[in-house]
Design an enzyme around this catalytic site. Structure first.
Site, PDB file in Angstrom:
ATOM      1  N   GLN A  11       0.835  -1.211   0.000  1.00 48.85           N
ATOM      2  CA  GLN A  11       0.000   0.000   0.000  1.00 48.85           C
ATOM      3  C   GLN A  11       0.870   1.262   0.000  1.00 48.85           C
ATOM      4  OE1 GLN A  11      -3.778   0.420   2.272  1.00 48.85           O
ATOM      5  NE2 GLN A  11      -2.710  -0.893   3.729  1.00 48.85           N
ATOM      6  N   TYR A  61       6.110  -7.657   7.360  1.00 47.03           N
ATOM      7  CA  TYR A  61       5.131  -8.740   7.542  1.00 47.03           C
ATOM      8  C   TYR A  61       3.951  -8.086   8.246  1.00 47.03           C
ATOM      9  CZ  TYR A  61       3.375 -13.435   8.581  1.00 47.03           C
ATOM     10  OH  TYR A  61       2.625 -14.581   8.630  1.00 47.03           O
ATOM     11  N   THR A 101       4.972   0.880  13.609  1.00 46.89           N
ATOM     12  CA  THR A 101       3.542   0.727  13.896  1.00 46.89           C
ATOM     13  C   THR A 101       3.132   1.188  15.292  1.00 46.89           C
ATOM     14  OG1 THR A 101       1.805  -0.961  14.162  1.00 46.89           O
ATOM     15  CG2 THR A 101       4.031  -1.662  14.615  1.00 46.89           C
ATOM     16  N   TYR A 125       3.472  -9.472  16.024  1.00 47.60           N
ATOM     17  CA  TYR A 125       3.711  -8.396  15.045  1.00 47.60           C
ATOM     18  C   TYR A 125       4.321  -7.167  15.732  1.00 47.60           C
ATOM     19  CZ  TYR A 125       2.448  -4.446  11.991  1.00 47.60           C
ATOM     20  OH  TYR A 125       2.478  -3.304  11.231  1.00 47.60           O
TER      21      TYR A 125
HETATM   22  N1  LIG Z   1      -1.352  -1.582   7.076  1.00 50.41           N
HETATM   23  C1  LIG Z   1      -1.523  -1.005   8.264  1.00 50.41           C
HETATM   24  O1  LIG Z   1      -2.640  -0.788   8.746  1.00 50.41           O
HETATM   25  C2  LIG Z   1      -0.311  -0.564   9.046  1.00 50.41           C
HETATM   26  C3  LIG Z   1      -0.483  -0.039  10.337  1.00 50.41           C
HETATM   27  C4  LIG Z   1       0.641   0.372  11.063  1.00 50.41           C
HETATM   28  C5  LIG Z   1       1.895   0.268  10.482  1.00 50.41           C
HETATM   29  N2  LIG Z   1       2.031  -0.250   9.244  1.00 50.41           N
HETATM   30  C6  LIG Z   1       3.385  -0.370   8.670  1.00 50.41           C
HETATM   31  O2  LIG Z   1       3.403   0.371   7.464  1.00 50.41           O
HETATM   32  C7  LIG Z   1       4.303  -0.264   6.541  1.00 50.41           C
HETATM   33  C8  LIG Z   1       3.634  -0.432   5.199  1.00 50.41           C
HETATM   34  O3  LIG Z   1       2.440  -1.185   5.366  1.00 50.41           O
HETATM   35  P1  LIG Z   1       1.567  -1.584   4.096  1.00 50.41           P
HETATM   36  O4  LIG Z   1       0.154  -1.597   4.538  1.00 50.41           O
HETATM   37  O5  LIG Z   1       1.977  -0.776   2.901  1.00 50.41           O
HETATM   38  O6  LIG Z   1       2.062  -3.099   3.901  1.00 50.41           O
HETATM   39  P2  LIG Z   1       1.728  -4.106   2.721  1.00 50.41           P
HETATM   40  O7  LIG Z   1       0.714  -3.547   1.789  1.00 50.41           O
HETATM   41  O8  LIG Z   1       1.489  -5.424   3.384  1.00 50.41           O
HETATM   42  O9  LIG Z   1       3.109  -4.163   1.932  1.00 50.41           O
HETATM   43  C9  LIG Z   1       4.232  -4.803   2.446  1.00 50.41           C
HETATM   44  C10 LIG Z   1       5.158  -5.068   1.278  1.00 50.41           C
HETATM   45  O10 LIG Z   1       6.319  -5.766   1.756  1.00 50.41           O
HETATM   46  C11 LIG Z   1       6.677  -6.698   0.739  1.00 50.41           C
HETATM   47  N3  LIG Z   1       7.524  -7.773   1.230  1.00 50.41           N
HETATM   48  C12 LIG Z   1       7.140  -8.892   1.912  1.00 50.41           C
HETATM   49  N4  LIG Z   1       8.217  -9.679   2.137  1.00 50.41           N
HETATM   50  C13 LIG Z   1       9.276  -9.055   1.567  1.00 50.41           C
HETATM   51  C14 LIG Z   1      10.648  -9.389   1.448  1.00 50.41           C
HETATM   52  N5  LIG Z   1      11.159 -10.519   1.985  1.00 50.41           N
HETATM   53  N6  LIG Z   1      11.471  -8.533   0.790  1.00 50.41           N
HETATM   54  C15 LIG Z   1      10.962  -7.393   0.252  1.00 50.41           C
HETATM   55  N7  LIG Z   1       9.667  -7.011   0.344  1.00 50.41           N
HETATM   56  C16 LIG Z   1       8.854  -7.852   0.990  1.00 50.41           C
HETATM   57  C17 LIG Z   1       5.336  -7.226   0.264  1.00 50.41           C
HETATM   58  O11 LIG Z   1       5.514  -7.894  -0.963  1.00 50.41           O
HETATM   59  P3  LIG Z   1       4.280  -8.583  -1.763  1.00 50.41           P
HETATM   60  O12 LIG Z   1       3.690  -7.448  -2.557  1.00 50.41           O
HETATM   61  O13 LIG Z   1       4.928  -9.602  -2.613  1.00 50.41           O
HETATM   62  O14 LIG Z   1       3.340  -9.127  -0.736  1.00 50.41           O
HETATM   63  C18 LIG Z   1       4.541  -5.941   0.167  1.00 50.41           C
HETATM   64  O15 LIG Z   1       4.726  -5.316  -1.075  1.00 50.41           O
HETATM   65  C19 LIG Z   1       4.771  -1.545   7.235  1.00 50.41           C
HETATM   66  O16 LIG Z   1       6.023  -1.302   7.826  1.00 50.41           O
HETATM   67  C20 LIG Z   1       3.744  -1.791   8.318  1.00 50.41           C
HETATM   68  O17 LIG Z   1       4.296  -2.506   9.419  1.00 50.41           O
HETATM   69  C21 LIG Z   1       0.964  -0.658   8.500  1.00 50.41           C
END
Ligand SMILES: NC(=O)c1ccc[n+]([C@@H]2O[C@H](COP(=O)([O-])OP(=O)(O)OC[C@H]3O[C@@H](n4cnc5c(N)ncnc54)[C@H](OP(=O)(O)O)[C@@H]3O)[C@@H](O)[C@H]2O)c1
Length: 296
Positions: A11, A61, A101, A125
């Site tokens: 995202q 993750y 997070t 997590y």
């Molecule tokens: N989503 C939330 O509500 C939320 C809330 C608080 C904090 N955050 C933090 O915000 C950040 C971004 O979140 P997001 O929602 O954008 O996450 P996301 O949509 O799940 O994207 C995570 C990305 O990491 C990639 N990834 C997974 N394993 C990998 C590896 N071994 N090497 C390289 N890339 C890898 C995934 O690849 P694939 O495309 O192949 O799956 C995906 O593109 C994260 O750090 C998360 O902890 C998110």
């Protein structure tokens, strides 16, 4: 100027690539198949291909409930990978901008958490993300860690898309009303990440440390769901009643904080970034997912 974005298909990664970067910035956003950030040699080789001005890491993750039973995988990506990135970027004096997070907090605090409030994660997590923060903090002095929360966008799976889908399948929804937090647009977060990466790239004396980056204001998951469906109705989309329920009525494998509201004051003080309200950010996402607001 070359900027490396990890997790570019996520995202936040998608919004980082869509962001209006200044002229002269070249983005490199390998997906996880071309660069696995848990592979130390692969990360070193990627960083050797050119002198990156900054590295931004939103890869993680993020399956909070699955992490409870997939512990090693969550720690590899959320703790080991940031340690690798910190070591390899520090070796090259490259700034590292890392995303973390609100789930590092246990949620027992009142009000809005400041970045220096004590962390006490209650989930795999949250614990793995807290460890990743520590690895970045101790591994590369030129770092910025941005903790965010409740991230939503038109892309991939997220709470807005789930509520819109469920409203098409059910006549009413039940949503937790005793967890308080700050909805955050991935696009707004990407804007802040980009600005901070450019600051750190251009100025060795730029502020470093841990910051909170969420949209302004706060609500509950139930309040958020009602706002999403009210916004859907205004755009001619489907809307159904949303009933609030306690967390105890919706058991999940991972424990989530009851209060994870984050204060963005130090983000404003250090970088002049003052996020807009979450309702306005939600409107932009609903415009994309449902359509424009209808006049009658
Ligand atoms: N989503 C939330 O509500 C939320 C809330 C608080 C904090 N955050 C933090 O915000 C950040 C971004 O979140 P997001 O929602 O954008 O996450 P996301 O949509 O799940 O994207 C995570 C990305 O990491 C990639 N990834 C997974 N394993 C990998 C590896 N071994 N090497 C390289 N890339 C890898 C995934 O690849 P694939 O495309 O192949 O799956 C995906 O593109 C994260 O750090 C998360 O902890 C998110």
């Amino acid at each position: 100027m070359d900027i490396l974005i990890l997790g570019g298909a996520g995202q936040v990664g998608t919004e980082l690539q869509a962001h209006a970067w200044p002229e002269g910035v070249r983005l490199h956003a390998p997906d996880r198949h071309s660069l696995d950030i848990t592979d130390e040699a692969a990360v070193a080789a990627a960083l050797d291909t050119r002198a990156y001005a900054a590295v931004i890491n939103p890869a993680a993750y993020t399956a909070v409930d699955r992490a409870e039973s997939d512990i090693a995988a969550a720690w590899r990506l959320n703790a080991l990978a940031p340690a690798i990135l910190a070591a390899e970027t520090a070796r090259r004096n490259t700034p590292l901008v890392h995303v973390s997070t609100d789930y590092v907090f246990d949620g027992s605090g009142e009000g809005f958490y400041a970045p220096d409030a004590p962390v006490n994660p209650r989930s795999v997590y949250g614990a793995s993300k807290a460890a990743g923060e520590m690895a970045v903090r101790t591994g590369n002095p030129r770092h910025a860690i941005l903790r965010t929360a409740w991230v939503v966008s038109p892309h991939r799976g997220n709470f807005v898309k789930t509520m819109l889908r469920l409203s098409g399948e059910r006549d009413r929804l039940t949503v937790v009303e005793d967890q308080h937090g700050c909805p955050t647009s991935a696009a707004d977060l990407a804007g802040a990440l980009a600005a901070i990466a450019l600051h750190l790239a251009g100025d060795e004396a730029a502020p470093t440390g841990t910051f909170h980056c969420v949209n302004d204001g706060a609500t509950t998951w139930c309040g958020f769901a009602r706002a999403i469906l009210a916004g859907s109705a205004k755009r001619g989309g489907r809307s159904v009643p949303v009933e609030g329920i306690p967390t105890s009525a919706y058991p999940t494998p991972a424990r989530r904080p009851a209060n994870s509201r984050l204060s963005t004051q130090s983000l404003t003080d250090s970088f002049g970034i003052a996020p807009r309200g979450w309702e306005a950010a939600l409107d932009d996402i609903l415009d994309r997912l449902v359509g424009p607001v209808r006049s009658h």
